[in-house]
Scaffold this motif. Structure first.
Motif, PDB file in Angstrom:
ATOM      1  N   TRP A  46      49.777  12.625 -26.630  1.00  0.00           N
ATOM      2  CA  TRP A  46      49.654  13.963 -26.094  1.00  0.00           C
ATOM      3  C   TRP A  46      48.390  14.557 -26.699  1.00  0.00           C
ATOM      4  N   CYS A  47      47.559  15.197 -25.895  1.00  0.00           N
ATOM      5  CA  CYS A  47      46.293  15.759 -26.368  1.00  0.00           C
ATOM      6  C   CYS A  47      46.366  17.274 -26.356  1.00  0.00           C
ATOM      7  N   ILE A  48      46.131  17.856 -27.518  1.00  0.00           N
ATOM      8  CA  ILE A  48      46.169  19.308 -27.685  1.00  0.00           C
ATOM      9  C   ILE A  48      44.761  19.759 -28.030  1.00  0.00           C
ATOM     10  N   CYS A  91      45.648  14.600 -31.363  1.00  0.00           N
ATOM     11  CA  CYS A  91      46.315  13.562 -30.586  1.00  0.00           C
ATOM     12  C   CYS A  91      47.629  13.231 -31.268  1.00  0.00           C
ATOM     13  N   VAL A  92      48.729  13.414 -30.555  1.00  0.00           N
ATOM     14  CA  VAL A  92      50.063  13.134 -31.078  1.00  0.00           C
ATOM     15  C   VAL A  92      50.582  11.893 -30.360  1.00  0.00           C
ATOM     16  N   TYR A  93      50.775  10.812 -31.110  1.00  0.00           N
ATOM     17  CA  TYR A  93      51.041   9.493 -30.537  1.00  0.00           C
ATOM     18  C   TYR A  93      52.518   9.208 -30.269  1.00  0.00           C
ATOM     19  N   LYS A 117      51.550  25.561 -23.636  1.00  0.00           N
ATOM     20  CA  LYS A 117      50.694  25.327 -22.475  1.00  0.00           C
ATOM     21  C   LYS A 117      50.826  23.879 -22.023  1.00  0.00           C
ATOM     22  N   GLU A 118      50.553  23.646 -20.756  1.00  0.00           N
ATOM     23  CA  GLU A 118      50.599  22.283 -20.233  1.00  0.00           C
ATOM     24  C   GLU A 118      49.645  21.388 -21.029  1.00  0.00           C
ATOM     25  N   LEU A 119      50.127  20.196 -21.373  1.00  0.00           N
ATOM     26  CA  LEU A 119      49.319  19.222 -22.102  1.00  0.00           C
ATOM     27  C   LEU A 119      49.169  17.967 -21.257  1.00  0.00           C
ATOM     28  N   GLY A 120      48.118  17.228 -21.535  1.00  0.00           N
ATOM     29  CA  GLY A 120      47.925  15.947 -20.883  1.00  0.00           C
ATOM     30  C   GLY A 120      48.327  14.821 -21.818  1.00  0.00           C
ATOM     31  N   TRP A 137      44.487  11.453 -16.923  1.00  0.00           N
ATOM     32  CA  TRP A 137      45.800  11.760 -17.475  1.00  0.00           C
ATOM     33  C   TRP A 137      46.899  10.946 -16.805  1.00  0.00           C
ATOM     34  N   TYR A 138      47.697  10.309 -17.624  1.00  0.00           N
ATOM     35  CA  TYR A 138      48.854   9.562 -17.152  1.00  0.00           C
ATOM     36  C   TYR A 138      49.962  10.535 -16.746  1.00  0.00           C
TER      37      TYR A 138
END
Length: 141
Positions: A46-48, A91-93, A117-120, A137-138
């Motif tokens: 997840w990318c913040i 980046c949260v793996y 907020k929406e994350l990719g 984005w997956y």
């Protein structure tokens, strides 16, 4: 300017705060339960995206969640990595991008920490293949 610090020390300043660290590109944190984790073709994150003024507080929240085994591991860009960019990325793996239940569990933890907020979500294989922009984005949630 601080007279006690030499120019080289300022240039390569190391700090626990991502917003101030000029000694490396990333800070990393892993849960003790996942100390063996390494990025693979099936892992993802997840990318913040956060501003320089908010990155230290955001990283502290993520770091605490990792220490409490709520999240597996993460990295945050430092001041060095973020030079010339609009801000920082955290980046949260997760271990397997095909495990939708685990992806959403991690996303719920992030929401509980205030990242509403929406994350990719991006697969590591796509990062390695340099897929950016359209199709990057997956998953978005």
């Amino acid at each position: 300017m601080n007279e006690g610090i030499g120019a080289e020390e300022r240039l390569f300043r190391e700090s626990d705060k991502p917003s101030e660290d000029l000694s490396c590109n990333w800070h990393y944190k892993k849960s003790a339960d996942y100390s063996d984790f390494a990025s693979t073709d099936v892992s993802g994150k997840w990318c913040i995206f956060v501003s320089p003024t908010d990155v230290d507080e955001a990283w502290s929240k993520i770091s605490n969640a990792i220490e409490n085994n709520q999240l597996m591991c993460a990295k945050v860009s430092t001041a060095l990595r973020s030079m010339g960019r609009d801000g920082h990325v955290i980046c949260v793996y997760t271990r397997d991008w095909d495990d939708r239940q685990d992806l959403m569990r991690a996303r719920e933890v992030l929401q509980s920490l205030g990242f509403a907020k929406e994350l990719g979500y991006k697969r590591d294989i796509d990062t390695r293949n340099r897929i950016y922009g359209s199709g990057e984005w997956y998953l978005r949630a």
